[in-house]
Design an enzyme around this catalytic site. Structure first.
Site, short mmCIF file in Angstrom:
data_model
loop_
_atom_site.label_atom_id
_atom_site.label_comp_id
_atom_site.label_asym_id
_atom_site.label_seq_id
_atom_site.Cartn_x
_atom_site.Cartn_y
_atom_site.Cartn_z
N LYS A 88 0.80 -1.22 0.00
CA LYS A 88 0.00 0.00 0.00
C LYS A 88 0.85 1.28 0.00
O LYS A 88 0.44 2.31 -0.52
CB LYS A 88 -0.95 0.02 1.20
CG LYS A 88 -2.00 -1.11 1.18
CD LYS A 88 -3.29 -0.63 0.62
CE LYS A 88 -4.39 -1.65 0.46
NZ LYS A 88 -4.31 -2.92 1.12
N GLU A 110 -9.65 6.48 2.82
CA GLU A 110 -10.55 5.51 3.45
C GLU A 110 -9.70 4.31 3.82
O GLU A 110 -8.64 4.09 3.25
CB GLU A 110 -11.64 5.09 2.46
CG GLU A 110 -11.24 3.98 1.48
CD GLU A 110 -10.15 4.34 0.50
OE1 GLU A 110 -9.97 5.54 0.21
OE2 GLU A 110 -9.46 3.43 0.00
N SER A 373 1.78 -9.81 -1.00
CA SER A 373 1.48 -8.38 -0.93
C SER A 373 1.66 -7.76 0.46
O SER A 373 1.78 -6.55 0.58
CB SER A 373 0.05 -8.13 -1.42
OG SER A 373 -0.86 -8.96 -0.72
C1 LIG Z 1 -5.21 -4.02 0.90
C2 LIG Z 1 -4.47 -5.29 0.67
C3 LIG Z 1 -4.77 -6.14 -0.43
C4 LIG Z 1 -5.91 -5.89 -1.36
O1 LIG Z 1 -5.83 -4.71 -2.09
P1 LIG Z 1 -5.47 -4.69 -3.63
O2 LIG Z 1 -5.75 -3.30 -4.03
O3 LIG Z 1 -6.33 -5.69 -4.32
O4 LIG Z 1 -4.03 -5.04 -3.75
C5 LIG Z 1 -3.98 -7.25 -0.63
N1 LIG Z 1 -2.97 -7.55 0.20
C6 LIG Z 1 -2.66 -6.78 1.27
C7 LIG Z 1 -1.54 -7.19 2.15
C8 LIG Z 1 -3.40 -5.63 1.55
O5 LIG Z 1 -3.09 -4.88 2.61
#
Ligand SMILES: *Cc1c(COP(=O)(O)O)cnc(C)c1O
Length: 386
Positions: A88, A110, A373
């Site tokens: 993020k 948000e 992610s």
């Molecule tokens: C917010 C989040 C997501 C989902 O958001 P995307 O916009 O689809 O990437 C995925 N993995 C993590 C670790 C997140 O914090």
């Protein structure tokens, strides 16, 4: 003024389904992004912050335990090692820098689970911007540590009490604030969703994931992957991962949504796999809705995937056949969390645990690249059933 360098539509999807008062701000944002993207001084400052402050490039790691488990070669793109614990921050830093460039002293955001709120509060603390984060009252209860983090970072967290009191309502409250304060305020959207130019802007800021991963895998393995896999909530980590590989016809791209308690129940977050076409938060895309077009509530064990819409570019990539979208249940994601912990010594966030669950269910002797992610510290209460 139209700036065709930033897509407003992806096939039929995307667009700007917003109150008229926001159109000048969206035009301004589009112009500023086109200029900033081409400005070496902006790129140099963003690049420096991503490197020295956030910790880029993140490693690409060959995961021996997962490789053995699927009988192939598994590489993880380690966004879990980025400052604040997920991808993020790539987007929040870029947009906060853009707010400064536009001369807007106030930033709103948000947040659902709180990851985007923490990333925005972090970027605003760093750059000296005022920060207000809208969060559903239910999410504030479930994600207390992230609320505390945001406050420690100097952000104001505003509780949203409407509807299911989660992410969908928080986005609506942020849009209302933006309409009222658009002169002084930049709205940092947390995923590749919303009215144009946000889906393209967020994708551009997140494609650093895929650009790095593509170069790293060629360097380390001497070839491109056979499969690239990423989880899809709004779709920002996935689009940022996929786009640099989109022209490599031999690379299969797989987006993994949340099947929650099952696609045949109403308790899931898989609009691309199951959803109809509809408008949510300013864009036409795949959304969960009833026959009257009312948005349905999403469900996933992972708060980051718990959203009834998806980015418009994903809907387009699905229709074009370039990306395959699949869904993984809460139960399988939780099991994959445990598998990654034991086999690799990594606690993954529950969102990318969905991508790894799909991988584990589809063994393959080839080279698979998975975007990890974020890290799982935020999910311990959920995993432990507390
Ligand atoms: C917010 C989040 C997501 C989902 O958001 P995307 O916009 O689809 O990437 C995925 N993995 C993590 C670790 C997140 O914090």
């Amino acid at each position: 003024m139209s700036t065709p360098a930033v897509e407003r539509r992806f096939g039929p999807y995307g667009g700007r389904y917003v109150p008229e008062t926001l159109i000048p701000a969206l035009d301004e944002l589009e112009r500023e992004w086109v200029a900033a993207r081409a400005d070496p001084a902006f790129q140099e400052e963003l690049g420096r912050l991503l490197r020295d402050y956030a910790g880029r490039p993140t490693p690409l790691y060959r995961a021996p335990g997962l490789s053995a488990a699927v009988g192939g070669d598994v590489w993880l793109k380690r966004e879990d090692l980025l400052h604040t614990g997920s991808h993020k921050l790539n987007n929040a830093l870029g947009q906060a820098l853009l707010a400064k460039r536009m001369g807007k002293p106030r930033v709103i955001a948000e947040t659902g689970a709180g990851q985007h709120g923490v990333a925005s509060a972090t970027a605003c603390a760093l750059l000296g911007l005022e920060c207000v984060v809208y969060m559903g009252a239910e999410d504030m209860r479930r994600q207390r540590p992230n609320v505390q983090r945001m406050r420690l970072l100097g952000a104001e967290v505003r509780s949203v009490d409407a509807g299911a009191r989660t992410l969908k309502e928080a986005v609506s409250a942020a849009i209302r604030d933006w309409v009222a304060n658009v002169e002084t305020t930049h709205y940092v959207i947390g995923s590749a969703v919303g009215p144009a130019p946000y889906p393209a802007l967020v994708r551009d800021l997140q494609r650093v994931i895929g650009d790095e991963a593509r170069a790293q895998v060629r360097e380390a393995a001497g070839r491109l992957p056979d499969r690239v896999i990423a989880c899809v909530g709004g779709g920002s980590n996935a689009i940022g991962t996929f786009i640099p590989f989109a022209g490599d016809a031999e690379v299969e791209l797989i987006g993994v949504e949340a099947a929650g308690e099952g696609l045949d129940t109403m308790r899931h977050s898989a609009p691309l796999t199951t959803g109809a076409r509809g408008v949510l938060h300013g864009a036409l895309s795949a959304v969960l809705q009833d026959e009257e077009g009312q948005i349905l509530e999403a469900h996933s064990v992972s708060a980051g995937l718990d959203y009834p819409g998806s980015g418009p570019e994903h809907a387009f990539l699905r229709d074009s056949g370039r990306v395959r979208y699949v869904a993984v249940s809460d139960e399988d994601a939780l099991a994959a969390f445990g598998t990654v912990a034991r086999l690799e010594g990594i606690l993954p966030a529950l969102e990318p645990a969905h991508a790894i669950a799909w991988l584990l269910a589809h063994p393959d002797p080839g080279l698979s690249l998975v975007t990890l992610s974020g890290r799982g510290d935020k999910d311990l209460a959920e995993v432990l059933g507390e």
